[in-house]
Design a protein around this motif. Structure first.
Motif, short mmCIF file in Angstrom:
data_model
loop_
_atom_site.label_atom_id
_atom_site.label_comp_id
_atom_site.label_asym_id
_atom_site.label_seq_id
_atom_site.Cartn_x
_atom_site.Cartn_y
_atom_site.Cartn_z
N GLY A 286 66.39 22.10 26.68
CA GLY A 286 67.11 22.94 27.63
C GLY A 286 66.61 24.24 28.20
N VAL A 287 65.77 25.03 27.53
CA VAL A 287 65.52 26.35 28.10
C VAL A 287 64.84 26.26 29.46
N ASN A 288 65.14 27.23 30.27
CA ASN A 288 64.69 27.19 31.64
C ASN A 288 63.94 28.46 32.00
N VAL A 289 62.63 28.40 32.03
CA VAL A 289 61.82 29.55 32.45
C VAL A 289 60.86 29.03 33.52
N PRO A 290 61.30 29.09 34.78
CA PRO A 290 60.50 28.47 35.85
C PRO A 290 59.09 29.04 35.97
N ASP B 194 43.30 31.81 32.66
CA ASP B 194 43.34 31.69 34.12
C ASP B 194 44.78 31.62 34.63
N ARG B 195 45.62 30.85 33.91
CA ARG B 195 47.02 30.73 34.35
C ARG B 195 47.74 32.08 34.23
N ILE B 196 47.45 32.77 33.12
CA ILE B 196 48.11 34.07 32.93
C ILE B 196 47.65 35.04 34.03
N ALA B 197 46.34 34.95 34.37
CA ALA B 197 45.82 35.81 35.43
C ALA B 197 46.55 35.55 36.75
N GLU B 198 47.02 34.32 36.93
CA GLU B 198 47.78 34.00 38.15
C GLU B 198 49.23 34.45 38.06
N GLY B 199 49.57 35.06 36.91
CA GLY B 199 50.94 35.57 36.76
C GLY B 199 51.89 34.59 36.10
N HIS B 200 51.35 33.53 35.51
CA HIS B 200 52.22 32.53 34.90
C HIS B 200 52.31 32.67 33.38
N GLY C 175 60.68 19.76 46.28
CA GLY C 175 59.62 20.73 46.06
C GLY C 175 59.00 20.69 44.68
N ARG C 176 59.52 19.84 43.83
CA ARG C 176 58.91 19.75 42.49
C ARG C 176 57.59 19.00 42.56
N LYS C 177 56.60 19.53 41.86
CA LYS C 177 55.33 18.80 41.76
C LYS C 177 55.26 18.19 40.36
N ARG D 77 59.31 23.48 36.47
CA ARG D 77 60.68 23.76 36.89
C ARG D 77 60.73 24.62 38.15
N GLY D 78 59.60 25.15 38.55
CA GLY D 78 59.59 25.94 39.79
C GLY D 78 58.78 25.18 40.83
#
Ligand code: ADP
Ligand code: MG
Length: 701
Positions: A555-559, A475-481, A452-454, A586-587
């Motif tokens: 290392g940090v992981n924030v999908p 735009d990305r932030i507006a999408e919730g990212h 599922g990784r793109k 990562r998501g």
């Protein structure tokens, strides 16, 4: 006739003498005839080719031209004085420049007479060549010994002692004119035959005085093969030796802890690559020898889970395990991930870092020693002497390239029987390099991403397009990212970088004002608590943008963070860029990486950016990195304890020769592990000679 003695002191070679001998020894480590014979040209120039001035278009290749020199002009005052002249042929004119020996040059060149000149052009308001080699065409026949003209590397000090490339070539000539019978072979006849190698003396002669391209290629092949053969022979015998001596714990059970976790707690099914690697590790645990395994897997390939499963096997067999990470943020994140994955399982896990309180530290020490603590996760605080385990069975080191050899060695000494060691690295290393660097470690590779990784879409943008990038971010932030914005941190220019970061932070705060937007910042000057707090706000999704220096590299992981903007991307190396980009994607959502650069870019920087835009495959990137930088500059190689200055072989290009040499070495050891057979005496002597100089060679573990 008597054979030339290779161990003769270089000062006895005609044309050398005491002063030059001293320079050769100091600067190039050339002390004997043999050292000179093994001082190979770094390239050859085709001197059969003549250019015209009109054909000059690049400052990358040296050119040979035929024409006249005229119009001498002395310029500048005193110590800034230099001499200019015109060089013209039928197609045009370039400038020649001299900064030294001005009077002598002007006196010895006859204006208007035809000369051959040779040198590297540079462009400044037109083409020019500084300090060209100047040859009288009437004498050219004698000078141009061979169409493939060897170039030896020298330096300023050597040039000042009159030892430029040309002078070294003359020394080679003086030496080779005395060689009347072959040097002793350094490889057994059956290997020479099997791999169709040129005899040693022919190869050496042709490397200095190539007859033609084809013979040169064969000479090179022979010498590369030999160099790699001895390296592999050395690594493989160290490995065999270690295998024979090392005793390791046997973990023969896969029990309740592993099975309960696997059946009830695993949030997804393992990838095939993860399964295969765990099998390989399991097999190591059963041999009765210490496991020394390098686990390579690109960022995001799921190494943490493999680490955890391996630790659970140790626990099932009554042992403790530890996991060491290079930064506090990463150790903390590993701790949180693992505690969450284990859920309500009866496994005790603790975190030990530089900021663990004295009280907690005491408790950890106590529980480590009474055995009630099962897994310890931490930074290098883990290897301090007062950290004692009851029975450490497995130590895992994450992101290995941040640790030096000495630190690793400390970990091995935690028990009388050394714990099993797994070293995990997210910096994929080309196979040729890992075989040379870590040839005595076993290697496992996770070469498959979780489903599922793109692939991260990567774009290059000039600083002048910043407003468009800001729009993209909104735009990305507006999408919730969420978004990372990273600035370089280079030791030498710390203050400057810090200023870039704070300026950048301010401009981002202006472009993304509260209350609509929230911005975090993390940099090296903050206290660990402050960093952690800022990081946590981002991890929890409270802030939209994380502005940081490369502290987040590892290392940090924030999908939910799906965009990575890298400022001054031209300042980063390929592996750093790849690591940074690995923080996004990562998501399951499409992620983006934007490489911001100045308009002006060096050729190398441009190439790095292009590679990043073209591929997300860490192995491809590391191969390219190796090609561009050479093995000595790759991450991790400096601390490896292995000299990466090869004389002639090139790990970026000679993979096939390396494989052949490794096979030859491995075949040899399988028939004669101790090299005890008299017919291998010559190999053993040669090996001792090469590697006795470098005591710590290949002592990775
Ligand atoms: P890295 O190899 O870079 O250390 P991680 O272990 O941090 O990678 O894993 C990256 C992400 O992939 C994590 O969020 C992890 O939970 C997830 N992950 C790991 N293995 C799998 C799998 N088999 N299937 C789906 N997701 C996985
Ligand atoms: Mg990791």
């Amino acid at each position: 006739m008597e054979r030339l003695q290779l161990d003769t002191d270089i000062k006895f070679l005609s044309g050398v003498g005491t002063a030059k001998a001293e320079s050769l020894s100091k600067e190039l480590n050339i002390n004997t005839f043999e050292d000179l014979v093994y001082y190979f040209p770094y390239k050859y120039i085709d001197r059969s080719r003549f250019y015209t001035t009109a054909e000059i278009h690049s400052d990358e290749v040296a050119v040979q031209l035929k024409g006249v020199i005229s119009n001498f002009r002395k310029q500048g005052a005193k110590y800034k004085e230099h001499l200019n002249a015109w060089f013209s042929d039928s197609t045009g004119r370039i400038e020649l420049v001299w900064f030294k020996s001005i009077d002598w040059i002007q006196k010895s060149i006859v204006p208007g007479k035809e000369y051959i000149i040779f040198g590297k052009p540079s462009f400044y308001q037109g083409w020019s060549i500084a300090h060209p080699e100047i040859i009288d065409p009437l004498k050219a026949e004698k000078n141009l010994l061979t169409p493939l003209f060897p170039q030896y590397s020298t330096n300023e000090t050597l040039k000042n002692s009159k030892l430029n490339s040309r002078a070294i070539q003359t020394l080679q000539q003086n030496l080779w004119s005395k060689v009347t019978s072959p040097f002793p072979e350094t490889l057994p006849q059956y290997i020479i035959q099997k791999y169709n190698l040129m005899p040693l003396t022919d190869a050496l002669r042709n490397i200095h005085f190539p007859k033609d391209e084809e013979t040169l290629a064969k000479a090179r092949f022979r010498l590369k093969f030999e160099e790699l053969f001895y390296i592999q022979l050395n690594i493989l015998s160290i490995k065999a030796d270690k295998n024979q001596k090392s005793i390791g714990f046997v973990f023969n059970k896969v029990g309740d802890i592993f099975n309960t976790f696997y059946n009830n707690h695993l949030p997804f099914s393992l990838t095939n690559a993860q399964k295969r690697v765990i099998k390989e590790i399991r097999a190591d645990f059963l041999t009765g020898r210490q496991c020394n395994r390098l686990l390579q897997g690109d960022v995001g390939s799921g190494k943490t889970l493999v680490a955890l499963l391996s630790m659970l096997i140790a626990l099932d067999n009554g042992f403790q395990a530890c996991l060491m990470a290079p930064t506090e943020i990463l150790a903390t994140q590993h701790y949180a991930t693992i505690v969450e994955l284990l859920g309500d399982m009866p496994v005790n896990v603790a975190l030990l870092t530089g900021s663990t309180s004295a009280k907690n530290r005491r408790a950890i020490h106590e529980h480590l020693q009474d055995g009630s603590l099962n897994i310890l996760i931490g930074t290098h605080a883990l290897i301090e002497d007062d950290v004692k385990f009851k029975n450490l069975g497995l130590a895992i080191i994450d992101e290995q390239h941040r640790f030096g050899v000495a630190q690793r060695a400390k970990l091995y000494k935690k028990n009388i029987t050394p714990p099993h060691i797994i070293v995990m690295t997210a910096t994929p290393i080309p196979r040729t390099l890992s075989m040379t660097l870590y040839g005595d470690l076993d290697v496992s590779i996770i070469d498959e991403m979780p489903p599922g990784r793109k692939p991260v879409k990567t774009m290059h943008s000039f600083d002048s397009k910043r407003l468009m990038v800001f729009k993209f971010m909104r735009d990305r932030i507006a999408e919730g990212h969420q978004i990372y914005v990273v600035y370089p941190l280079i030791e030498e220019s710390k203050n400057l970088d810090y200023k870039d970061l704070t300026d950048g932070y301010e401009s981002i705060c202006r472009a993304f004002p509260p209350p609509q937007y929230a911005v975090s910042v993390v940099h090296g000057r903050m206290k660990p608590e402050e960093k952690d707090k800022a990081m946590q706000l981002f991890v929890k999704g409270i802030t939209h943008i994380m502005v940081a220096t490369t502290v987040i590299e590892v290392g940090v992981n924030v999908p939910n963070a799906t965009t990575m903007v890298i400022e001054s991307a031209e300042k980063f190396g390929l592996s750093a860029l790849h690591q940074l980009r690995g923080r996004v994607g990562r998501g399951g959502d499409q992620s983006y990486c934007i490489l911001m650069t100045d308009y002006k870019l060096s050729a190398d920087a441009k190439k790095r950016i292009d590679i990043m835009c073209k591929t997300t495959d860490g192995f491809v990137i590391s191969e390219e990195d190796l090609k561009m930088r050479g093995p000595g500059d790759m991450d991790g190689t400096q601390q490896s304890g292995t000299p990466m200055q090869l004389r002639i072989a090139d790990l970026a290009r000679d993979g096939q020769i390396l494989m052949a040499a490794r096979n030859a070495a491995s075949d040899l050891l399988s028939i004669d592990p101790q090299l005890a057979d008299p017919k291998h005496f010559m190999i053993k002597t040669r090996q001792n000679k090469i590697f006795s100089k470098e005591q710590n060679w290949s002592r990775i573990s």
